[in-house]
Design an enzyme around this catalytic site. Structure first.
Site, PDB file in Angstrom:
ATOM      1  N   SER A  16     -50.332 -48.143 -27.668  1.00  0.00           N
ATOM      2  CA  SER A  16     -50.854 -46.792 -27.463  1.00  0.00           C
ATOM      3  C   SER A  16     -52.008 -46.428 -28.396  1.00  0.00           C
ATOM      4  CB  SER A  16     -49.727 -45.772 -27.599  1.00  0.00           C
ATOM      5  OG  SER A  16     -49.048 -45.945 -28.821  1.00  0.00           O
ATOM      6  N   HIS A  69     -47.463 -46.713 -21.196  1.00  0.00           N
ATOM      7  CA  HIS A  69     -48.893 -46.603 -20.846  1.00  0.00           C
ATOM      8  C   HIS A  69     -49.298 -47.620 -19.781  1.00  0.00           C
ATOM      9  CE1 HIS A  69     -49.944 -43.597 -23.850  1.00  0.00           C
ATOM     10  NE2 HIS A  69     -49.046 -44.182 -24.621  1.00  0.00           N
ATOM     11  N   LYS A  86     -46.496 -39.567 -18.223  1.00  0.00           N
ATOM     12  CA  LYS A  86     -47.917 -39.800 -18.484  1.00  0.00           C
ATOM     13  C   LYS A  86     -48.666 -39.887 -17.148  1.00  0.00           C
ATOM     14  CE  LYS A  86     -46.492 -41.808 -22.852  1.00  0.00           C
ATOM     15  NZ  LYS A  86     -46.699 -40.708 -23.768  1.00  0.00           N
TER      16      LYS A  86
HETATM   17  C1  LIG Z   1     -45.448 -46.638 -26.077  1.00  0.00           C
HETATM   18  C2  LIG Z   1     -44.697 -45.363 -25.847  1.00  0.00           C
HETATM   19  N1  LIG Z   1     -43.373 -45.424 -25.601  1.00  0.00           N
HETATM   20  C3  LIG Z   1     -42.638 -44.310 -25.376  1.00  0.00           C
HETATM   21  C4  LIG Z   1     -43.235 -43.060 -25.387  1.00  0.00           C
HETATM   22  C5  LIG Z   1     -42.389 -41.852 -25.139  1.00  0.00           C
HETATM   23  O1  LIG Z   1     -42.543 -41.424 -23.824  1.00  0.00           O
HETATM   24  P1  LIG Z   1     -42.276 -39.888 -23.437  1.00  0.00           P
HETATM   25  O2  LIG Z   1     -43.517 -39.137 -23.789  1.00  0.00           O
HETATM   26  O3  LIG Z   1     -41.991 -39.924 -21.985  1.00  0.00           O
HETATM   27  O4  LIG Z   1     -41.116 -39.444 -24.252  1.00  0.00           O
HETATM   28  C6  LIG Z   1     -44.605 -42.950 -25.636  1.00  0.00           C
HETATM   29  C7  LIG Z   1     -45.230 -41.594 -25.650  1.00  0.00           C
HETATM   30  O5  LIG Z   1     -45.937 -41.192 -26.497  1.00  0.00           O
HETATM   31  C8  LIG Z   1     -45.357 -44.124 -25.879  1.00  0.00           C
HETATM   32  O6  LIG Z   1     -46.658 -44.052 -26.138  1.00  0.00           O
END
Ligand SMILES: Cc1ncc(COP(=O)(O)O)c(C=O)c1O
Length: 400
Positions: free
Chosen positions: A187, A215, A246
């Site tokens: 990310s 992502h 997202k």
């Molecule tokens: C790599 C990754 N995993 C998990 C999440 C968590 O997802 P959510 O926003 O649906 O809680 C994010 C969100 O920022 C993320 O970037």
């Protein structure tokens, strides 16, 4: 009436906050006034928005809006219970069946967020006496899930398959079960994990293989089916985590895999068991998003996203910016010090572009950056506007 005695046992927080402020670690979120769009209004200023995860523009899609409204009329505003007791509605089951078909797996389980999905799943699958081989740049929700599980955490360096193999050779025999877990798309850097090589290692050392597609959902693979589809690894990844929050424009996370995995998580995944179910409007919106993805419109949106991402990345590089190893719509502009990254983000905002600075401790001290995320909704005009702001401010700060 007696005057209440003011007992401030939290007085130490003032000092803690001051310390954070001095280290430059304080979040002061910008306020979005209106909808999450390619051009949006934050803190009173109309800007080209390069900070959302609304990759396909689905947060404002008419079909998601309509589905959410209809669900409220038909089912009410909330689920009113946790999923295992009285909160599993027909809508939740429909969404899970639709997601399973879309992902090409036996079953799925929807969690309240991607964070909850990672936390609950990792914690359920491994425990004391087990090992977790965790990529060093994994998301915080994976890190917290690993910690909560009580398993031994063995980190391997970013995308370094040989180092992982060596670590497995040295340590795998010491543990009962072992989990290999990685983000598919990182990310902060926008690069992609070498999933094929990791799947080979999982086979070689008998590791449960889990991939976080936060992502990659709606971004990688045919019509955004995710990283497993992108690499043609169907059947070789035991646990696929995806988000509905997202690219899918709603809220939530899910686990996709075998029937017995899902049945087990229903018994054991604590955030799923102990926290109230998604409200009907969110479930219906997520379902509409999957329907859009699974249609010619979905393919077009994903294609447009990638065209925009390639164009923007190419132009940033042509201007002389360092975009690191990015391969996806997440494109960092790496500038070095936290101070420079903050200056760049501030000046860009003044020029009408919102790109968030990402500084230590989220990234290494000398790898501070602003992170850009283009979406399918940006027009060429939006992207060119942003690029000329980058060029102007980059020159001003001596970056290009
Ligand atoms: C790599 C990754 N995993 C998990 C999440 C968590 O997802 P959510 O926003 O649906 O809680 C994010 C969100 O920022 C993320 O970037």
């Amino acid at each position: 009436m007696a005057t209440p005695i003011r007992l401030d046992r939290l007085g130490f927080l003032d000092q803690e906050l001051k310390n954070l402020e001095e280290q430059g670690f304080v979040w002061r979120p910008r306020i979005l006034e209106g909808e999450q769009r390619a051009r949006a209004r934050f803190d009173g200023r109309e800007v080209v928005n390069l900070s959302s995860n609304n990759y396909l523009g689905l947060t404002n899609h008419p079909k998601l809006r309509e589905a959410a409204k209809r669900a409220i009329d038909r089912y009410g505003a909330g689920a009113g219970a946790v999923r295992p007791i009285a909160g599993t509605m027909t809508l939740h089951k429909e969404l899970e069946a639709k997601l399973a078909r879309f992902k090409g797996v036996e079953a799925t389980l929807v969690f309240q967020s991607g964070f909850a999905a990672n936390l609950g799943t990792i914690q359920a699958l491994v425990g004391k006496g087990d090992a977790i081989y965790s990529e060093e740049l994994n998301h915080g929700s994976i890190i917290d899930g690993c910690r909560l599980s009580g398993a031994e955490i063995l980190k391997w360096p970013h995308r370094n398959v040989e180092a992982l193999r060596q670590l497995c050779q040295e340590s795998r025999h010491k543990y009962r079960r072992a989990l290999l877990v990685t983000d598919a798309v990182f990310s902060m850097d926008g690069d992609i994990a070498p999933l094929k090589e990791l799947a080979d290692i999982a086979d070689e050392f008998e590791l449960i293989f889990m991939v976080d597609d936060a992502h990659a959902s709606g971004v990688l693979g045919r019509a955004g089916r995710g990283s497993v589809d992108h690499f043609g690894l169907h059947g070789r990844v035991d646990v696929q985590m995806g988000t509905l929050s997202k690219a899918l424009g709603a809220m939530g996370g899910y686990i996709a895999g075998s029937k017995h995995l899902i049945e087990f998580l229903i018994q054991k995944a604590r955030p799923w068991l102990l926290s109230t179910a998604h409200p009907p409007a969110v479930v219906a919106a997520a379902m509409a998003a999957v329907e859009i993805l699974d249609s010619p419109e979905g393919e077009e949106l994903v294609q447009r996203l990638w065209e925009n991402a390639r164009y923007f990345k190419h132009e940033l590089n042509r201007l002389g910016f360092n975009t690191g190893a990015s391969e996806t719509p997440i494109t960092p502009v790496i500038v070095g010090s936290s101070h420079t990254a903050r200056q760049l983000a501030k000046r860009l905002f003044e020029e009408g572009v919102f790109a968030q600075e990402i500084v230590f401790p989220m990234v290494a001290r000398d790898k501070a950056r602003v992170r850009t995320i283009v979406t399918a909704m940006h027009t060429k005009e939006d992207l060119d506007f942003a690029l000329s702001a980058f060029q102007k401010v980059g020159k001003e700060l001596g970056l290009v």
